[in-house]
Write a protein that holds these residues in place. Sequence first.
Motif, PDB file in Angstrom:
ATOM      1  N   GLU A  84       0.826  -1.203   0.000  1.00  0.00           N
ATOM      2  CA  GLU A  84       0.000   0.000   0.000  1.00  0.00           C
ATOM      3  C   GLU A  84       0.863   1.257   0.000  1.00  0.00           C
ATOM      4  N   GLU A  85       1.982   1.227   0.723  1.00  0.00           N
ATOM      5  CA  GLU A  85       2.881   2.381   0.708  1.00  0.00           C
ATOM      6  C   GLU A  85       3.475   2.578  -0.683  1.00  0.00           C
ATOM      7  N   GLN A  86       3.851   1.489  -1.344  1.00  0.00           N
ATOM      8  CA  GLN A  86       4.394   1.589  -2.697  1.00  0.00           C
ATOM      9  C   GLN A  86       3.354   2.165  -3.665  1.00  0.00           C
ATOM     10  N   GLU A  87       2.153   1.634  -3.616  1.00  0.00           N
ATOM     11  CA  GLU A  87       1.113   2.084  -4.546  1.00  0.00           C
ATOM     12  C   GLU A  87       0.662   3.507  -4.236  1.00  0.00           C
ATOM     13  N   ASP A  88       0.555   3.846  -2.967  1.00  0.00           N
ATOM     14  CA  ASP A  88       0.170   5.212  -2.598  1.00  0.00           C
ATOM     15  C   ASP A  88       1.233   6.216  -3.043  1.00  0.00           C
ATOM     16  N   SER A  89       2.509   5.851  -2.873  1.00  0.00           N
ATOM     17  CA  SER A  89       3.591   6.739  -3.291  1.00  0.00           C
ATOM     18  C   SER A  89       3.563   6.948  -4.792  1.00  0.00           C
ATOM     19  N   ALA A  90       3.333   5.872  -5.543  1.00  0.00           N
ATOM     20  CA  ALA A  90       3.253   5.983  -6.998  1.00  0.00           C
ATOM     21  C   ALA A  90       2.063   6.846  -7.417  1.00  0.00           C
ATOM     22  N   ALA A  91       0.918   6.635  -6.784  1.00  0.00           N
ATOM     23  CA  ALA A  91      -0.278   7.411  -7.130  1.00  0.00           C
ATOM     24  C   ALA A  91      -0.085   8.894  -6.840  1.00  0.00           C
ATOM     25  N   ARG A  92       0.560   9.208  -5.706  1.00  0.00           N
ATOM     26  CA  ARG A  92       0.808  10.612  -5.379  1.00  0.00           C
ATOM     27  C   ARG A  92       1.758  11.254  -6.392  1.00  0.00           C
ATOM     28  N   LEU A 108       4.107  10.162 -17.079  1.00  0.00           N
ATOM     29  CA  LEU A 108       3.346   9.903 -15.868  1.00  0.00           C
ATOM     30  C   LEU A 108       3.664   8.517 -15.309  1.00  0.00           C
ATOM     31  N   PHE A 109       3.765   7.541 -16.210  1.00  0.00           N
ATOM     32  CA  PHE A 109       4.107   6.181 -15.794  1.00  0.00           C
ATOM     33  C   PHE A 109       5.483   6.149 -15.129  1.00  0.00           C
ATOM     34  N   ILE A 110       6.442   6.852 -15.696  1.00  0.00           N
ATOM     35  CA  ILE A 110       7.796   6.872 -15.149  1.00  0.00           C
ATOM     36  C   ILE A 110       7.811   7.560 -13.785  1.00  0.00           C
ATOM     37  N   ALA A 111       7.015   8.608 -13.619  1.00  0.00           N
ATOM     38  CA  ALA A 111       6.937   9.280 -12.321  1.00  0.00           C
ATOM     39  C   ALA A 111       6.442   8.307 -11.255  1.00  0.00           C
ATOM     40  N   GLY A 112       5.423   7.531 -11.600  1.00  0.00           N
ATOM     41  CA  GLY A 112       4.904   6.546 -10.653  1.00  0.00           C
ATOM     42  C   GLY A 112       5.893   5.430 -10.385  1.00  0.00           C
ATOM     43  N   ALA A 113       6.553   4.950 -11.442  1.00  0.00           N
ATOM     44  CA  ALA A 113       7.533   3.872 -11.287  1.00  0.00           C
ATOM     45  C   ALA A 113       8.690   4.306 -10.402  1.00  0.00           C
ATOM     46  N   ARG A 114       9.167   5.520 -10.606  1.00  0.00           N
ATOM     47  CA  ARG A 114      10.297   6.022  -9.812  1.00  0.00           C
ATOM     48  C   ARG A 114       9.910   6.096  -8.333  1.00  0.00           C
ATOM     49  N   ALA A 115       8.703   6.583  -8.046  1.00  0.00           N
ATOM     50  CA  ALA A 115       8.250   6.671  -6.657  1.00  0.00           C
ATOM     51  C   ALA A 115       8.120   5.286  -6.032  1.00  0.00           C
ATOM     52  N   TYR A 116       7.570   4.356  -6.798  1.00  0.00           N
ATOM     53  CA  TYR A 116       7.440   2.972  -6.327  1.00  0.00           C
ATOM     54  C   TYR A 116       8.805   2.393  -5.980  1.00  0.00           C
ATOM     55  N   LEU A 117       9.770   2.588  -6.855  1.00  0.00           N
ATOM     56  CA  LEU A 117      11.100   2.022  -6.648  1.00  0.00           C
ATOM     57  C   LEU A 117      11.827   2.681  -5.478  1.00  0.00           C
ATOM     58  N   LEU A 141      -0.514 -16.704  -4.196  1.00  0.00           N
ATOM     59  CA  LEU A 141      -1.751 -16.261  -4.845  1.00  0.00           C
ATOM     60  C   LEU A 141      -2.035 -14.800  -4.511  1.00  0.00           C
ATOM     61  N   MET A 142      -1.784 -14.428  -3.271  1.00  0.00           N
ATOM     62  CA  MET A 142      -1.981 -13.047  -2.832  1.00  0.00           C
ATOM     63  C   MET A 142      -1.092 -12.097  -3.645  1.00  0.00           C
ATOM     64  N   ARG A 143       0.166 -12.474  -3.848  1.00  0.00           N
ATOM     65  CA  ARG A 143       1.077 -11.633  -4.616  1.00  0.00           C
ATOM     66  C   ARG A 143       0.667 -11.567  -6.080  1.00  0.00           C
ATOM     67  N   ARG A 144       0.234 -12.696  -6.638  1.00  0.00           N
ATOM     68  CA  ARG A 144      -0.200 -12.697  -8.038  1.00  0.00           C
ATOM     69  C   ARG A 144      -1.411 -11.801  -8.237  1.00  0.00           C
ATOM     70  N   SER A 145      -2.348 -11.848  -7.292  1.00  0.00           N
ATOM     71  CA  SER A 145      -3.543 -11.017  -7.392  1.00  0.00           C
ATOM     72  C   SER A 145      -3.188  -9.537  -7.363  1.00  0.00           C
ATOM     73  N   ARG A 146      -2.263  -9.158  -6.471  1.00  0.00           N
ATOM     74  CA  ARG A 146      -1.857  -7.761  -6.403  1.00  0.00           C
ATOM     75  C   ARG A 146      -1.102  -7.353  -7.674  1.00  0.00           C
ATOM     76  N   ALA A 147      -0.297  -8.267  -8.220  1.00  0.00           N
ATOM     77  CA  ALA A 147       0.430  -7.975  -9.454  1.00  0.00           C
ATOM     78  C   ALA A 147      -0.537  -7.735 -10.608  1.00  0.00           C
ATOM     79  N   GLN A 148      -1.597  -8.537 -10.681  1.00  0.00           N
ATOM     80  CA  GLN A 148      -2.593  -8.353 -11.739  1.00  0.00           C
ATOM     81  C   GLN A 148      -3.281  -6.997 -11.610  1.00  0.00           C
ATOM     82  N   HIS A 149      -3.556  -6.607 -10.385  1.00  0.00           N
ATOM     83  CA  HIS A 149      -4.153  -5.289 -10.148  1.00  0.00           C
ATOM     84  C   HIS A 149      -3.206  -4.187 -10.603  1.00  0.00           C
ATOM     85  N   TRP A 150      -1.934  -4.326 -10.263  1.00  0.00           N
ATOM     86  CA  TRP A 150      -0.931  -3.324 -10.618  1.00  0.00           C
ATOM     87  C   TRP A 150      -0.766  -3.241 -12.134  1.00  0.00           C
ATOM     88  N   ILE A 151      -0.777  -4.383 -12.814  1.00  0.00           N
ATOM     89  CA  ILE A 151      -0.688  -4.403 -14.281  1.00  0.00           C
ATOM     90  C   ILE A 151      -1.888  -3.688 -14.886  1.00  0.00           C
TER      91      ILE A 151
END
Length: 213
Positions: A84-92, A108-117, A141-151
Amino acid sequence: MTTSRTRPAGGAGEAGPDRRQWARADATRQALLTAAQRVFADRGYADAGIAEIVERSGISVGSLYHHYGGKAGLYVALWEELTEEQEDSAARAVSAARKAGEDDPIALFIAGARAYLRVCWERREAARLFHGGEGPSGSSLMRRSRAQHWIAQNTKLLHGTAGTPAGRAGQVLSLVLTTVIGEAGREIATAEGEAEAAEIIDEVCRILIRLAR
């Protein structure tokens, strides 16, 4: 924190004792998560023991089971907190770039990716736990589900417009880019220092730009 809870309603005067109770509960949960993260890092999930987590946290075993239900619950809570911290940082970061006038989807994608990383480095101890693949039953399964959401989110950002869903090529590209980011996160979390982590982030972003275009 990632555990679900509803804070009491009401004015400052009538809710004072309740606020103190919630503060104590928050402190208890944080102490347990901090201790669990350290024990998981030292021992690995399989060899981590409830007794050691309790000892390091200074919290009773009853409280641990009350708040998290056991070792698996602690693992899931730590994972949810990090993701959630990774995704929130990317969204911000994406939102801030849009407010600054950026409208290029790749920028925009790169801005989010950089924040995530960056979070992968800032929370490197936690990030290393989950890149190893070890965890309780169902965690893959939990990680795969979150990865699909992120994709799906990345596909929408890069290719989706109102009423125009991305085609197969766009979906595959988002899959590739998201996978690159995930693997890069593993390298960043194990970097020897902040300068090395920053170099990896910069290089990954350059690669992502080339792939995206």
